[in-house]
Design a protein around this motif. Structure first.
Motif, mmCIF file in Angstrom:
data_model
loop_
_atom_site.group_PDB
_atom_site.id
_atom_site.type_symbol
_atom_site.label_atom_id
_atom_site.label_comp_id
_atom_site.label_asym_id
_atom_site.label_seq_id
_atom_site.Cartn_x
_atom_site.Cartn_y
_atom_site.Cartn_z
ATOM 1 N N ALA A 13 0.831 -1.204 0.000
ATOM 2 C CA ALA A 13 0.000 0.000 0.000
ATOM 3 C C ALA A 13 0.865 1.253 0.000
ATOM 4 C CB ALA A 13 -0.941 -0.006 1.208
ATOM 5 N N THR A 14 1.954 1.225 0.746
ATOM 6 C CA THR A 14 2.877 2.367 0.776
ATOM 7 C C THR A 14 3.484 2.579 -0.605
ATOM 8 O OG1 THR A 14 3.387 2.023 3.118
ATOM 9 C CG2 THR A 14 4.998 3.267 1.831
ATOM 10 N N GLY A 15 3.930 1.508 -1.229
ATOM 11 C CA GLY A 15 4.509 1.605 -2.572
ATOM 12 C C GLY A 15 3.516 2.110 -3.600
ATOM 13 N N GLN A 16 2.290 1.603 -3.535
ATOM 14 C CA GLN A 16 1.259 2.038 -4.486
ATOM 15 C C GLN A 16 0.932 3.517 -4.292
ATOM 16 O OE1 GLN A 16 -1.954 -0.697 -3.810
ATOM 17 N NE2 GLN A 16 -1.156 -2.185 -5.264
ATOM 18 N N ARG A 17 0.871 3.942 -3.043
ATOM 19 C CA ARG A 17 0.585 5.353 -2.756
ATOM 20 C C ARG A 17 1.694 6.236 -3.326
ATOM 21 N NH1 ARG A 17 -2.049 9.647 -2.792
ATOM 22 N NH2 ARG A 17 -1.850 11.061 -1.044
ATOM 23 N N GLY A 18 2.938 5.805 -3.147
ATOM 24 C CA GLY A 18 4.066 6.554 -3.692
ATOM 25 C C GLY A 18 4.023 6.637 -5.202
ATOM 26 N N GLU A 19 3.661 5.543 -5.852
ATOM 27 C CA GLU A 19 3.569 5.541 -7.316
ATOM 28 C C GLU A 19 2.454 6.456 -7.799
ATOM 29 O OE1 GLU A 19 3.382 1.452 -8.486
ATOM 30 O OE2 GLU A 19 5.439 1.087 -7.818
ATOM 31 N N GLU A 20 1.338 6.490 -7.075
ATOM 32 C CA GLU A 20 0.245 7.399 -7.436
ATOM 33 C C GLU A 20 0.709 8.849 -7.353
ATOM 34 O OE1 GLU A 20 -2.906 6.557 -4.705
ATOM 35 O OE2 GLU A 20 -3.240 4.549 -5.504
ATOM 36 N N ILE A 21 1.410 9.173 -6.271
ATOM 37 C CA ILE A 21 1.895 10.542 -6.081
ATOM 38 C C ILE A 21 2.887 10.900 -7.181
ATOM 39 C CG2 ILE A 21 3.301 12.017 -4.576
ATOM 40 C CD1 ILE A 21 1.964 10.466 -2.192
ATOM 41 N N ALA A 22 3.829 10.007 -7.441
ATOM 42 C CA ALA A 22 4.845 10.271 -8.468
ATOM 43 C C ALA A 22 4.202 10.449 -9.838
ATOM 44 C CB ALA A 22 5.870 9.141 -8.498
ATOM 45 N N ALA A 23 3.285 9.577 -10.209
ATOM 46 C CA ALA A 23 2.628 9.675 -11.519
ATOM 47 C C ALA A 23 1.871 10.995 -11.643
ATOM 48 C CB ALA A 23 1.686 8.492 -11.734
ATOM 49 N N SER A 24 1.181 11.388 -10.595
ATOM 50 C CA SER A 24 0.426 12.639 -10.603
ATOM 51 C C SER A 24 1.352 13.843 -10.737
ATOM 52 C CB SER A 24 -0.396 12.747 -9.323
ATOM 53 O OG SER A 24 -1.052 13.983 -9.255
ATOM 54 N N ARG A 25 2.421 13.855 -9.966
ATOM 55 C CA ARG A 25 3.361 14.983 -10.013
ATOM 56 C C ARG A 25 4.065 15.064 -11.370
ATOM 57 N NH1 ARG A 25 5.419 17.096 -4.616
ATOM 58 N NH2 ARG A 25 3.642 16.686 -3.266
ATOM 59 N N LEU A 26 4.446 13.913 -11.894
ATOM 60 C CA LEU A 26 5.103 13.900 -13.198
ATOM 61 C C LEU A 26 4.154 14.394 -14.293
ATOM 62 C CD1 LEU A 26 7.068 10.557 -12.882
ATOM 63 C CD2 LEU A 26 8.072 12.851 -13.038
ATOM 64 N N SER A 28 1.664 16.397 -13.945
ATOM 65 C CA SER A 28 1.510 17.849 -13.752
ATOM 66 C C SER A 28 2.699 18.626 -14.298
ATOM 67 C CB SER A 28 1.339 18.180 -12.274
ATOM 68 O OG SER A 28 0.126 17.660 -11.797
ATOM 69 N N ALA A 29 3.864 17.980 -14.335
ATOM 70 C CA ALA A 29 5.081 18.626 -14.843
ATOM 71 C C ALA A 29 5.263 18.419 -16.347
ATOM 72 C CB ALA A 29 6.293 18.097 -14.086
ATOM 73 N N GLY A 30 4.244 17.831 -17.012
ATOM 74 C CA GLY A 30 4.299 17.686 -18.458
ATOM 75 C C GLY A 30 4.788 16.344 -18.971
ATOM 76 N N TYR A 31 4.956 15.374 -18.092
ATOM 77 C CA TYR A 31 5.364 14.035 -18.513
ATOM 78 C C TYR A 31 4.126 13.258 -18.945
ATOM 79 C CZ TYR A 31 9.938 14.633 -16.258
ATOM 80 O OH TYR A 31 11.190 15.058 -15.908
ATOM 81 N N ALA A 32 4.248 12.517 -20.032
ATOM 82 C CA ALA A 32 3.168 11.617 -20.460
ATOM 83 C C ALA A 32 3.493 10.242 -19.876
ATOM 84 C CB ALA A 32 3.103 11.547 -21.969
ATOM 85 N N ILE A 33 2.626 9.734 -19.030
ATOM 86 C CA ILE A 33 2.842 8.427 -18.417
ATOM 87 C C ILE A 33 2.447 7.368 -19.445
ATOM 88 C CG2 ILE A 33 2.283 6.886 -16.498
ATOM 89 C CD1 ILE A 33 3.772 9.504 -15.694
ATOM 90 N N LEU A 34 3.419 6.565 -19.865
ATOM 91 C CA LEU A 34 3.181 5.531 -20.867
ATOM 92 C C LEU A 34 2.773 4.205 -20.229
ATOM 93 C CD1 LEU A 34 6.275 6.226 -23.168
ATOM 94 C CD2 LEU A 34 3.942 7.133 -23.382
ATOM 95 N N ASN A 35 3.407 3.862 -19.120
ATOM 96 C CA ASN A 35 3.107 2.602 -18.432
ATOM 97 C C ASN A 35 3.367 2.744 -16.936
ATOM 98 O OD1 ASN A 35 4.283 1.460 -21.295
ATOM 99 N ND2 ASN A 35 2.629 0.195 -20.483
ATOM 100 N N ARG A 36 2.573 1.994 -16.177
ATOM 101 C CA ARG A 36 2.800 1.873 -14.729
ATOM 102 C C ARG A 36 2.932 0.390 -14.412
ATOM 103 N NH1 ARG A 36 -1.289 5.567 -11.304
ATOM 104 N NH2 ARG A 36 -0.129 4.499 -9.692
#
Length: 128
Positions: A13-26, A28-36
């Motif tokens: 759960a901690t890891g998943q929460r971190g990945e959600e935060i990172a994906a959201s922040r990235l 917002s910074a203009g990164y296109a998330i291709l895969n998780r």
């Protein structure tokens, strides 16, 4: 049921929460998330993104406040770097990204132990 199962669930759960935060922040910074959580026989890539024509492999490391095992960024050791690079090669080959510039970043996140809110977020570009 072993004593480790509740800990494993909390760790996931901690890891998943971190990945959600990172994906959201990235994003917002203009990164296109291709895969998780892209997986192959060799391992897993946490996040694969595209930013300004560069394929960016992001290793997400999450810790909770008050932890005893060092910072999130410190946990990306040489062995982990080799594994990520190896899996990234498979990814690039599979999707035909020969010759495309790539970068390896780390998203280091510290969560509040009680609320799971981000206390610290560090995006380290070209970390390895």
């Amino acid at each position: 049921m072993t004593a480790r199962q509740p800990l494993r669930g909390k760790k996931n759960a901690t890891g998943q929460r971190g990945e959600e935060i990172a994906a959201s922040r990235l994003a917002s910074a203009g990164y296109a998330i291709l895969n998780r959580n892209w997986r192959c026989r060799s391992g897993e890539l946490d996040l694969v993104a595209e930013h300004r024509g560069v394929i960016v492999f992001v290793e997400v490391r999450t810790r909770t406040s008050g932890g005893r095992f060092g910072t999130a960024a410190e946990s990306v050791d040489y062995r982990k770097q080799l594994r990520v690079r190896s899996v990234a090669e498979v990814y690039l080959h599979r999707y035909g990204y020969a010759g495309v510039p790539v970068r390896f970043d780390v998203a280091a996140i510290t969560l509040d132990r009680n609320t799971s809110e981000a206390l610290e977020y560090r995006h380290i570009e070209s970390a390895f």
